[in-house]
Design a protein around this motif. Sequence first.
Motif, PDB file in Angstrom:
ATOM      1  N   PHE A 164       0.828  -1.202   0.162  1.00 25.11           N
ATOM      2  CA  PHE A 164       0.113  -0.010  -0.195  1.00 25.11           C
ATOM      3  C   PHE A 164       0.737   1.366   0.044  1.00 25.11           C
ATOM      4  CE2 PHE A 164      -2.688  -3.227   2.242  1.00 25.11           C
ATOM      5  CZ  PHE A 164      -3.776  -3.128   1.282  1.00 25.11           C
ATOM      6  N   TYR A 165       0.301   2.089  -0.818  1.00 28.07           N
ATOM      7  CA  TYR A 165       1.002   3.447  -0.679  1.00 28.07           C
ATOM      8  C   TYR A 165       0.445   4.381   0.585  1.00 28.07           C
ATOM      9  CZ  TYR A 165       3.109   2.967  -5.210  1.00 28.07           C
ATOM     10  OH  TYR A 165       3.853   2.730  -6.400  1.00 28.07           O
ATOM     11  N   ASP A 166       1.121   5.191   1.060  1.00 32.20           N
ATOM     12  CA  ASP A 166       0.675   5.878   2.119  1.00 32.20           C
ATOM     13  C   ASP A 166      -0.922   6.730   2.067  1.00 32.20           C
ATOM     14  OD1 ASP A 166       1.767   7.885   0.315  1.00 32.20           O
ATOM     15  OD2 ASP A 166       2.766   9.129   1.758  1.00 32.20           O
ATOM     16  N   PRO A 197       5.777  -6.563  -4.576  1.00 34.63           N
ATOM     17  CA  PRO A 197       4.836  -6.575  -5.634  1.00 34.63           C
ATOM     18  C   PRO A 197       3.394  -6.134  -5.054  1.00 34.63           C
ATOM     19  CG  PRO A 197       5.356  -8.782  -5.166  1.00 34.63           C
ATOM     20  CD  PRO A 197       6.459  -7.968  -4.517  1.00 34.63           C
ATOM     21  N   TYR A 198       2.560  -5.482  -5.703  1.00 32.12           N
ATOM     22  CA  TYR A 198       1.327  -5.517  -5.054  1.00 32.12           C
ATOM     23  C   TYR A 198       0.184  -5.227  -6.110  1.00 32.12           C
ATOM     24  CZ  TYR A 198       1.842  -0.416  -6.890  1.00 32.12           C
ATOM     25  OH  TYR A 198       2.238   0.549  -7.741  1.00 32.12           O
ATOM     26  N   PRO A 199      -0.812  -5.193  -5.813  1.00 36.95           N
ATOM     27  CA  PRO A 199      -2.122  -5.234  -6.808  1.00 36.95           C
ATOM     28  C   PRO A 199      -2.497  -3.778  -6.790  1.00 36.95           C
ATOM     29  CG  PRO A 199      -2.972  -6.095  -4.519  1.00 36.95           C
ATOM     30  CD  PRO A 199      -1.662  -5.601  -4.235  1.00 36.95           C
ATOM     31  N   MET A 218      -1.727  -7.762 -10.367  1.00 33.01           N
ATOM     32  CA  MET A 218      -0.528  -7.450  -9.812  1.00 33.01           C
ATOM     33  C   MET A 218       0.303  -6.677 -10.637  1.00 33.01           C
ATOM     34  SD  MET A 218      -0.815  -8.958  -6.806  1.00 33.01           S
ATOM     35  CE  MET A 218       0.833  -8.833  -6.173  1.00 33.01           C
ATOM     36  N   ARG A 219       1.157  -5.800  -9.896  1.00 34.15           N
ATOM     37  CA  ARG A 219       2.231  -4.785 -10.529  1.00 34.15           C
ATOM     38  C   ARG A 219       3.376  -5.611 -10.110  1.00 34.15           C
ATOM     39  NH1 ARG A 219       3.392   0.609 -12.118  1.00 34.15           N
ATOM     40  NH2 ARG A 219       4.404  -1.019 -13.470  1.00 34.15           N
ATOM     41  N   ALA A 220       4.351  -5.561 -11.089  1.00 36.46           N
ATOM     42  CA  ALA A 220       5.672  -6.076 -10.731  1.00 36.46           C
ATOM     43  C   ALA A 220       6.432  -5.050  -9.576  1.00 36.46           C
ATOM     44  CB  ALA A 220       6.700  -6.110 -12.047  1.00 36.46           C
ATOM     45  N   SER A 221       7.132  -5.352  -8.874  1.00 39.43           N
ATOM     46  CA  SER A 221       7.653  -4.628  -7.834  1.00 39.43           C
ATOM     47  C   SER A 221       8.491  -3.564  -8.510  1.00 39.43           C
ATOM     48  CB  SER A 221       8.825  -5.640  -7.026  1.00 39.43           C
ATOM     49  OG  SER A 221       8.394  -6.706  -6.791  1.00 39.43           O
ATOM     50  N   HIS A 222       8.296  -2.350  -7.979  1.00 38.21           N
ATOM     51  CA  HIS A 222       9.032  -1.225  -8.575  1.00 38.21           C
ATOM     52  C   HIS A 222       9.122   0.025  -7.597  1.00 38.21           C
ATOM     53  CE1 HIS A 222       4.688  -0.806  -9.112  1.00 38.21           C
ATOM     54  NE2 HIS A 222       4.894   0.599  -8.629  1.00 38.21           N
ATOM     55  N   LEU A 223       9.908   0.898  -7.838  1.00 33.38           N
ATOM     56  CA  LEU A 223      10.333   2.162  -7.236  1.00 33.38           C
ATOM     57  C   LEU A 223      10.079   3.110  -8.243  1.00 33.38           C
ATOM     58  CD1 LEU A 223      11.190   3.921  -4.871  1.00 33.38           C
ATOM     59  CD2 LEU A 223      13.625   3.069  -5.626  1.00 33.38           C
ATOM     60  N   HIS A 224       9.003   4.224  -8.058  1.00 37.16           N
ATOM     61  CA  HIS A 224       8.840   5.095  -8.941  1.00 37.16           C
ATOM     62  C   HIS A 224       9.974   6.520  -8.881  1.00 37.16           C
ATOM     63  CE1 HIS A 224       4.615   4.439  -9.837  1.00 37.16           C
ATOM     64  NE2 HIS A 224       4.580   3.519  -8.841  1.00 37.16           N
ATOM     65  N   PHE A 225      10.205   6.874 -10.029  1.00 40.27           N
ATOM     66  CA  PHE A 225      10.807   7.957 -10.077  1.00 40.27           C
ATOM     67  C   PHE A 225      10.236   9.137 -11.086  1.00 40.27           C
ATOM     68  CE2 PHE A 225      15.331   7.361  -8.506  1.00 40.27           C
ATOM     69  CZ  PHE A 225      15.409   5.871  -8.219  1.00 40.27           C
TER      70      PHE A 225
HETATM   71 FE    FE Z   1       3.479   1.951  -8.139  1.00 41.96          FE
END
Ligand code: FE
Length: 297
Positions: A164-166, A197-199, A218-225
Motif C-alpha cells: 500500500f501507498y501512504d 509486488p502489489y495489486p 498484480m504489478r511487478a515490484s518497482h520504485l517510482h522516479f
Molecule cells: Fe506503483
Amino acid sequence: MTDEIVTDTQTAVEEQLVDNVVRSFDDCTDPRLKQLLTSLVHHLHGFIRDVRLTEAEWNAAIEFLTEVGHITDDRRQEFILLSDVLGASMQTINVANPACENATEATVFGPFFVDDAPRIDLGGDASGGASGQPCWVEGTVRDTGGDPVPGARIEIWEADEDGFYDVQYDDARVGGRAHLYSDDDGHYRFWALTPTPYPIPHDGPVGRILTATGRSPMRASHLHFMVTAEGMRTLVTHIFVSGDELLDSDTVFGVKDSLIKEFVEQPAGTPTPDGRDVGDKSWARTVFDIVLAPADV
Ligand code: FE
Ligand code: BEZ
C-alpha cells in the motif's frame, strides 16, 4: 460472434453516417481538435462496425463508464486505472517519449504521486517509517552527452511491504515518498524500501474487467522516479527488481528491460554505505544511472 451478412446497401448507410459526423467538424477552428475528433470518429465507428456491436453491449459499456466515474474521487482515479490496464497509458507514453540516444526510458505514472513530498538530503531516508526492507539506492543524473546534471529534482515514491501507498491508508501518514536533488557531480543517493509486488486497486469496475478476462491485478515490484531539470525532458519512470516473477505480466504493461535492476541482498550485519545502523535486518542496494533527454526532442 455474429455471422451477419452486411449488404452493400447497409455498408453505404454506415459509411454515410461516418461521413456526416466527420463533416460536422468542418467549421471547427482548432485544427488539432478537429484532427483528434475526426480520427476518433473513424476509429470508434470502425470498432462498432467491425464487431457488429449490439445495443445491449453499447448500453453495458455506458453503464460501465458511469460506474468508473462514480467510484472516482480525490483519492481514487478509476479512469487512470482503466487507461493503464488497457495499455493506453503506456502507449501514450511511448508516443510522447520517443527513444533519444541513451536517455532513460519512461514508464507509467500511476495514480499515487503526491506533490510536496518531504525533502530529504542526499543519503536521507525516503521510507518515512513505512515498513519494509531498507534499500540503498544510488546513481547519477547525466545528459545524453555524458555530462553530469547537478541540481536535478528527483521525486521517488513506492508502496510499503504490505503493498500500500501512504495515501491508501485512512490516516494522514506520509511515507515511502520524498524528493532530493543531485549534487554538483550529478550524483544522488538515498535510503528507500526494497520494492515488493502489489495489486492495483481492483475492488471496482476495472477489477471486474481483470477478473472477467482472467487477468491478475498484480504489478511487478518497482520504485517510482520523476526527474526534472532545467532544459531537460521530464522523466517519469520506475526501476524494477531483477528476478521478480511478475516482470512478464505487469498488469499495466509498464516493464521495460532497460529499467530492470539488480537489487543486491545484503545479509544482516553487512556494514551500510553511510554507516547507518539497520539493526539486525538484512538490507539491499541498487544502482540506477539516469540519462535525461533534452527538452526539445
Ligand atoms: Fe506503483
Ligand atoms: C503504480 O505503479 O503506482 C500504479 C500504476 C498504474 C495503476 C495503479 C498503480
